[in-house]
Enzyme design. Sequence first.
Site, PDB file in Angstrom:
ATOM      1  N   GLN A 109       0.809  -1.109  -0.201  1.00  0.00           N
ATOM      2  CA  GLN A 109      -0.074   0.007   0.146  1.00  0.00           C
ATOM      3  C   GLN A 109       0.879   1.342   0.046  1.00  0.00           C
ATOM      4  O   GLN A 109       0.260   2.631  -0.078  1.00  0.00           O
ATOM      5  CB  GLN A 109      -0.718  -0.204   1.236  1.00  0.00           C
ATOM      6  CG  GLN A 109      -1.925  -1.154   1.163  1.00  0.00           C
ATOM      7  CD  GLN A 109      -2.513  -1.086   2.633  1.00  0.00           C
ATOM      8  OE1 GLN A 109      -3.539  -0.623   2.880  1.00  0.00           O
ATOM      9  NE2 GLN A 109      -1.828  -2.022   3.601  1.00  0.00           N
ATOM     10  N   ILE A 111       3.533   4.195  -0.939  1.00  0.00           N
ATOM     11  CA  ILE A 111       4.019   4.730  -2.325  1.00  0.00           C
ATOM     12  C   ILE A 111       5.311   5.191  -2.467  1.00  0.00           C
ATOM     13  O   ILE A 111       5.749   5.927  -3.391  1.00  0.00           O
ATOM     14  CB  ILE A 111       3.069   6.188  -2.556  1.00  0.00           C
ATOM     15  CG1 ILE A 111       3.115   7.163  -1.518  1.00  0.00           C
ATOM     16  CG2 ILE A 111       1.421   5.511  -2.692  1.00  0.00           C
ATOM     17  CD1 ILE A 111       2.402   8.320  -1.724  1.00  0.00           C
ATOM     18  N   HIS A 127      -1.754   1.371  -4.230  1.00  0.00           N
ATOM     19  CA  HIS A 127      -1.972   2.812  -4.067  1.00  0.00           C
ATOM     20  C   HIS A 127      -1.239   3.888  -4.902  1.00  0.00           C
ATOM     21  O   HIS A 127      -1.097   5.093  -4.678  1.00  0.00           O
ATOM     22  CB  HIS A 127      -2.217   3.523  -2.467  1.00  0.00           C
ATOM     23  CG  HIS A 127      -3.377   2.658  -1.740  1.00  0.00           C
ATOM     24  ND1 HIS A 127      -3.195   2.547  -0.303  1.00  0.00           N
ATOM     25  CD2 HIS A 127      -4.174   2.024  -2.045  1.00  0.00           C
ATOM     26  CE1 HIS A 127      -4.047   1.850   0.006  1.00  0.00           C
ATOM     27  NE2 HIS A 127      -5.001   1.526  -1.170  1.00  0.00           N
ATOM     28  N   CYS A 176       1.543  19.276 -17.174  1.00  0.00           N
ATOM     29  CA  CYS A 176       1.962  18.106 -18.182  1.00  0.00           C
ATOM     30  C   CYS A 176       2.674  18.605 -19.321  1.00  0.00           C
ATOM     31  O   CYS A 176       2.437  19.640 -19.812  1.00  0.00           O
ATOM     32  CB  CYS A 176       0.474  17.479 -18.744  1.00  0.00           C
ATOM     33  SG  CYS A 176       0.706  16.101 -20.120  1.00  0.00           S
ATOM     34  N   SER A 260       8.717  -4.189  12.539  1.00  0.00           N
ATOM     35  CA  SER A 260       8.802  -5.158  11.355  1.00  0.00           C
ATOM     36  C   SER A 260      10.346  -5.308  11.097  1.00  0.00           C
ATOM     37  O   SER A 260      10.550  -6.469  10.409  1.00  0.00           O
ATOM     38  CB  SER A 260       7.838  -4.842  10.482  1.00  0.00           C
ATOM     39  OG  SER A 260       8.334  -3.513   9.870  1.00  0.00           O
TER      40      SER A 260
HETATM   41  C1  BJW Z   1       4.221  -1.135  12.622  1.00  0.00           C
HETATM   42  C2  BJW Z   1       5.306  -0.275  13.097  1.00  0.00           C
HETATM   43  C3  BJW Z   1       6.844  -1.043  12.815  1.00  0.00           C
HETATM   44  C4  BJW Z   1       3.747   1.217  13.150  1.00  0.00           C
HETATM   45  N1  BJW Z   1       6.602  -2.283  12.623  1.00  0.00           N
HETATM   46  N2  BJW Z   1       4.129  -2.230  12.477  1.00  0.00           N
HETATM   47  C5  BJW Z   1     -15.788  -0.833   2.379  1.00  0.00           C
HETATM   48  C6  BJW Z   1     -16.330  -0.598   3.600  1.00  0.00           C
HETATM   49  C7  BJW Z   1     -16.088   0.742   4.089  1.00  0.00           C
HETATM   50  C8  BJW Z   1     -15.245   1.757   3.549  1.00  0.00           C
HETATM   51  C9  BJW Z   1     -14.850   1.354   2.032  1.00  0.00           C
HETATM   52  C10 BJW Z   1     -15.133   0.076   1.622  1.00  0.00           C
HETATM   53  N3  BJW Z   1     -14.429   0.097   0.458  1.00  0.00           N
HETATM   54  C11 BJW Z   1     -13.927   1.245   0.104  1.00  0.00           C
HETATM   55  C12 BJW Z   1     -14.265   2.291   1.265  1.00  0.00           C
HETATM   56  C13 BJW Z   1     -13.717   3.752   1.279  1.00  0.00           C
HETATM   57  C14 BJW Z   1     -12.486   3.781   1.408  1.00  0.00           C
HETATM   58  C15 BJW Z   1     -12.097   3.262   2.854  1.00  0.00           C
HETATM   59  O1  BJW Z   1     -11.588   2.103   2.963  1.00  0.00           O
HETATM   60  N4  BJW Z   1     -12.368   3.980   3.966  1.00  0.00           N
HETATM   61  C16 BJW Z   1     -11.928   3.433   5.288  1.00  0.00           C
HETATM   62  C17 BJW Z   1     -11.125   4.544   5.949  1.00  0.00           C
HETATM   63  C18 BJW Z   1     -13.375   2.532   5.786  1.00  0.00           C
HETATM   64  N5  BJW Z   1     -11.511   3.117   0.356  1.00  0.00           N
HETATM   65  C19 BJW Z   1     -11.201   3.700  -0.510  1.00  0.00           C
HETATM   66  O2  BJW Z   1     -11.763   4.681  -1.011  1.00  0.00           O
HETATM   67  C20 BJW Z   1     -10.345   3.128  -1.739  1.00  0.00           C
HETATM   68  N6  BJW Z   1     -11.182   2.861  -2.750  1.00  0.00           N
HETATM   69  C21 BJW Z   1     -11.890   2.051  -3.096  1.00  0.00           C
HETATM   70  O3  BJW Z   1     -12.143   1.201  -2.474  1.00  0.00           O
HETATM   71  O4  BJW Z   1     -12.539   2.278  -4.240  1.00  0.00           O
HETATM   72  C22 BJW Z   1     -13.765   1.718  -4.614  1.00  0.00           C
HETATM   73  C23 BJW Z   1     -14.885   2.208  -3.972  1.00  0.00           C
HETATM   74  C24 BJW Z   1     -14.771   3.796  -4.134  1.00  0.00           C
HETATM   75  C25 BJW Z   1     -15.723   4.437  -2.982  1.00  0.00           C
HETATM   76  C26 BJW Z   1     -16.671   3.655  -2.379  1.00  0.00           C
HETATM   77  C27 BJW Z   1     -16.480   2.233  -2.445  1.00  0.00           C
HETATM   78  C28 BJW Z   1     -15.790   1.530  -3.165  1.00  0.00           C
HETATM   79  C29 BJW Z   1      -8.832   3.821  -1.817  1.00  0.00           C
HETATM   80  C30 BJW Z   1      -8.342   3.895  -0.665  1.00  0.00           C
HETATM   81  C31 BJW Z   1      -7.134   4.636  -0.817  1.00  0.00           C
HETATM   82  C32 BJW Z   1      -6.050   5.101   0.340  1.00  0.00           C
HETATM   83  N7  BJW Z   1      -5.344   5.797   0.082  1.00  0.00           N
HETATM   84  C33 BJW Z   1      -4.146   6.244   0.900  1.00  0.00           C
HETATM   85  C34 BJW Z   1      -3.439   7.278   0.430  1.00  0.00           C
HETATM   86  C35 BJW Z   1      -2.529   6.916  -0.627  1.00  0.00           C
HETATM   87  C36 BJW Z   1      -1.736   8.108  -1.144  1.00  0.00           C
HETATM   88  C37 BJW Z   1      -0.408   8.500  -0.308  1.00  0.00           C
HETATM   89  O5  BJW Z   1       0.066   7.799   0.439  1.00  0.00           O
HETATM   90  O6  BJW Z   1      -0.587   9.796   0.116  1.00  0.00           O
HETATM   91  O7  BJW Z   1      -3.514   5.195   1.247  1.00  0.00           O
HETATM   92  S1  BJW Z   1      -5.021   6.605   2.622  1.00  0.00           S
HETATM   93  C38 BJW Z   1      -3.563   5.755   3.595  1.00  0.00           C
HETATM   94  O8  BJW Z   1      -4.041   4.577   4.244  1.00  0.00           O
HETATM   95  C39 BJW Z   1      -2.865   5.332   2.329  1.00  0.00           C
HETATM   96  C40 BJW Z   1      -2.256   4.193   3.068  1.00  0.00           C
HETATM   97  O9  BJW Z   1      -1.741   2.996   1.914  1.00  0.00           O
HETATM   98  C41 BJW Z   1      -3.693   3.389   3.563  1.00  0.00           C
HETATM   99  C42 BJW Z   1      -3.480   2.462   4.643  1.00  0.00           C
HETATM  100  O10 BJW Z   1      -2.512   2.890   5.770  1.00  0.00           O
HETATM  101  P1  BJW Z   1      -1.608   1.834   6.322  1.00  0.00           P
HETATM  102  O11 BJW Z   1      -0.713   1.457   5.508  1.00  0.00           O
HETATM  103  O12 BJW Z   1      -2.386   0.861   6.935  1.00  0.00           O
HETATM  104  O13 BJW Z   1      -0.897   2.831   7.578  1.00  0.00           O
HETATM  105  P2  BJW Z   1      -1.469   3.160   8.868  1.00  0.00           P
HETATM  106  O14 BJW Z   1      -0.865   4.411   9.425  1.00  0.00           O
HETATM  107  O15 BJW Z   1      -2.996   3.178   8.742  1.00  0.00           O
HETATM  108  O16 BJW Z   1      -1.078   2.090   9.813  1.00  0.00           O
HETATM  109  C43 BJW Z   1       0.368   1.727  10.201  1.00  0.00           C
HETATM  110  C44 BJW Z   1       0.565   0.429  10.864  1.00  0.00           C
HETATM  111  O17 BJW Z   1       1.902   0.183  10.980  1.00  0.00           O
HETATM  112  C45 BJW Z   1      -0.294   0.356  12.112  1.00  0.00           C
HETATM  113  O18 BJW Z   1      -1.149  -0.788  12.710  1.00  0.00           O
HETATM  114  C46 BJW Z   1       0.906   0.371  13.246  1.00  0.00           C
HETATM  115  O19 BJW Z   1       0.839  -0.343  14.351  1.00  0.00           O
HETATM  116  C47 BJW Z   1       1.852  -0.356  12.372  1.00  0.00           C
HETATM  117  N8  BJW Z   1       3.408   0.066  12.694  1.00  0.00           N
HETATM  118  N9  BJW Z   1       5.254   0.858  13.123  1.00  0.00           N
HETATM  119  C48 BJW Z   1       5.345  -2.850  12.377  1.00  0.00           C
HETATM  120  N10 BJW Z   1       7.875  -0.393  12.967  1.00  0.00           N
END
Ligand code: BJW
Length: 269
Positions: A109, A111, A127, A176, A260
């Site tokens: 996930q 970037i 992403h 662009c 990790s």
């Molecule tokens: C350690 C550590 C160490 C710390 N060692 N561990 C179904 C249900 C409900 C909602 C939705 C659904 N389907 C879609 C949605 C909407 C939405 C969504 O999921 N919302 C939720 C908030 C509920 N999803 C979307 O909109 C997605 N699109 C989609 O599904 O399209 C179809 C659709 C659209 C609309 C409606 C329905 C369907 C797109 C999601 C795009 C996410 N984009 C981002 C930004 C990317 C660009 C950028 O980087 O700027 O992606 S948001 C951000 O979150 C980024 C990340 O990749 C993503 C996940 O975060 P991640 O990687 O998990 O990081 P953290 O900070 O959350 O967690 C870090 C973890 O590491 C923690 O657990 C720590 O404990 C741990 N950690 N240090 C090991 N040293």
Amino acid sequence: SRLVDHLAIEHSSLVSSCVQKIAVLTGAGVSAESGIPTFRGEGGLWRTWNATELATPEAFRESPSLVWEFYHYRRCVVAKSLPNASHYALAVLQQRCEQEGKEFTLLTQNIDGLHAQAGSTDFVELHGSLWKTRCCHCNDVRVNRDMPICAALDGKGAPDPKTTDAGIKPMDLPRCKQCNGLLRPHVVWFGEALESRVLRQVDSALQNCDLLLVAGTSALVYPAAGYVPLVSALGGVVAEFNIEDTPASRSCRFKFRGPSACTIPQALG
Ligand code: BJW
């Protein structure tokens, strides 16, 4: 720890015998020890903004200048960062799997591109990439590593909450080369769909997957949040590497608790 030693033994026997198809899902936590802030943890704020508030098409429509400042800042942070032991261990795992004729897919996930820097190949960037742009007008996607990406962003993007927004005019933001349209980062924001090619790669990686390693993700953001329950429901074994429990933990057979960069090399050792 004894738990990790025990699981490492379990893991190596799993990888060496019955496991034929392995997938890995990584999130921001694997890059945390490279100095890149996670979204939902400490350092998840940029100025007064929660990072996830700026990762939206609405924020970009409202203020492309502010969102570009945010991504320019993150490009600067990542450009100064190096992969850590977890990135390297996953690259070695891929090589080992390939030598042993096992199927391996890394889904990230993130970037930041640190998996590539550590030697991983053919991984899937769910992403998008901090190092690619997309034209809002003609959709042209290309790699762009220019630093700064445009003159107006030079020296901008400071994360301090007291910083005044640069208020750069759209014409002075990245444009662009083909049609002079406004460029945006080629990343997936909330409410946007993942590329269909990417979704196909994910489907094929998770189908009949024997072992899924899930590392450094809060497992809150879909569609990636659905991968752990899916693999588990299909009978695959899931091992989680995280510093704390997540909603995915209950579907995981193995849980490696700790940073990790320690637990992944130890478990895969
Ligand atoms: C350690 C550590 C160490 C710390 N060692 N561990 C179904 C249900 C409900 C909602 C939705 C659904 N389907 C879609 C949605 C909407 C939405 C969504 O999921 N919302 C939720 C908030 C509920 N999803 C979307 O909109 C997605 N699109 C989609 O599904 O399209 C179809 C659709 C659209 C609309 C409606 C329905 C369907 C797109 C999601 C795009 C996410 N984009 C981002 C930004 C990317 C660009 C950028 O980087 O700027 O992606 S948001 C951000 O979150 C980024 C990340 O990749 C993503 C996940 O975060 P991640 O990687 O998990 O990081 P953290 O900070 O959350 O967690 C870090 C973890 O590491 C923690 O657990 C720590 O404990 C741990 N950690 N240090 C090991 N040293």
